[in-house]
Design a protein around this motif. Structure first.
Motif, PDB file in Angstrom:
ATOM      1  N   THR A  76       0.844  -1.185   0.000  1.00 35.87           N
ATOM      2  CA  THR A  76       0.000   0.000   0.000  1.00 35.87           C
ATOM      3  C   THR A  76       0.882   1.239   0.000  1.00 35.87           C
ATOM      4  N   GLY A  79       3.189   2.280   2.764  1.00 37.89           N
ATOM      5  CA  GLY A  79       3.218   1.153   3.684  1.00 37.89           C
ATOM      6  C   GLY A  79       4.615   0.600   3.881  1.00 37.89           C
ATOM      7  N   THR A  85       5.066  -6.046   6.541  1.00 37.84           N
ATOM      8  CA  THR A  85       4.325  -5.426   5.464  1.00 37.84           C
ATOM      9  C   THR A  85       2.917  -6.008   5.373  1.00 37.84           C
ATOM     10  N   GLU A  86       2.062  -5.360   4.587  1.00 39.59           N
ATOM     11  CA  GLU A  86       0.726  -5.869   4.323  1.00 39.59           C
ATOM     12  C   GLU A  86       0.716  -6.818   3.135  1.00 39.59           C
ATOM     13  N   GLN A  87       1.853  -7.009   2.481  1.00 43.27           N
ATOM     14  CA  GLN A  87       1.947  -7.944   1.363  1.00 43.27           C
ATOM     15  C   GLN A  87       1.793  -9.382   1.863  1.00 43.27           C
ATOM     16  N   THR A  88       1.632 -10.307   0.917  1.00 43.98           N
ATOM     17  CA  THR A  88       1.415 -11.711   1.266  1.00 43.98           C
ATOM     18  C   THR A  88       2.744 -12.406   1.550  1.00 43.98           C
TER      19      THR A  88
END
Length: 231
Positions: A76, A79, A85-88
């Protein structure tokens, strides 16, 4: 192929394209080339990817294995990157030959990078007694309590340029594969595409046999339905 409305000829072409294009083939490409609807093309490819995953699941990494976590997807705006992080998050393991060349790779979408998650992946994907090389992140210490020879090392490109070098190259290739053909993916179906990448990578020395090997995998696997994929 069970209860499929697509002809065997359509199936064989889809399997051929999926086996031989190292960049991956999109459902849009299959739909256009084979003159079938996009939902049918999408379902065929996901069934093929499941067959790829089931075939690779019968093997475990062994010998010397490099292990690290990576993060897929666009962050994001503003981010955090990397861990947190908000990543997978994806755990990646790769076995090396005696001279340090890459052999086989496994990739698994994971809920977090905690020690118990790493241990679960190791039990499923890495043979007991294997030497595992990782960075010195605290979660990897859990591997020392299992039946593995764990060799953690602080990741520093300047002081240890060869540490996890091939593994990070493989991760970069996987990200290019995901971003190039599929233009980024959400976490829901990411695992299917990682399975596809690993299947072809693990058989890169068998170019003339890829169609036959993938066809055999499709015959041996259980099917998956559109409802299961979209639930």
């Amino acid at each position: 192929m069970h209860k499929s409305h697509a002809s065997l000829l359509i199936w064989f072409w889809a399997i051929f394209f999926a086996a031989h294009d190292k960049r991956g083939v999109s459902a849009a490409f299959i739909s256009r080339e084979l003159e079938i609807s996009y939902p049918t093309a999408w379902l065929l490819l996901h069934k093929i990817r499941k067959a790829m995953a089931d075939r690779d699941a019968t093997y475990k990494l062994a010998g010397l294995v490099e292990l690290d976590d990576a993060f897929f997807g666009a962050p994001t705006e503003g981010g955090k990157r990397g861990r947190g992080t908000e990543q997978t998050p994806v755990l990646v393991g790769m076995s090396l030959s005696s001279n340090g060349a890459p052999l086989h790779v496994k990739m698994q979408v994971i809920p977090n990078v905690k020690g118990e998650t790493l241990v679960e992946f190791a039990h499923q994907s890495i043979k007991s007694g294997t030497t595992i090389s990782s960075d010195a992140y605290r979660s990897y210490r859990a591997l020392a309590d299992e039946d593995y020879v764990h060799q953690p090392l602080l990741f520093d490109v300047k002081d240890n340029p060869d540490h996890l070098k091939w593994l990070h190259t493989m991760i970069s290739n996987a990200k290019a594969f995901i971003g190039g053909t599929y233009h980024g993916l959400g976490s829901k179906h990411l695992q299917f595409y990682l399975n596809e990448f690993c299947f072809r990578t693990n058989r890169r020395k068998f170019q003339g046999q890829l169609f036959n090997r993938l066809l055999n995998a499709c015959i041996l696997t259980n099917s998956i339905t559109y409802r299961e994929l979209t639930a």
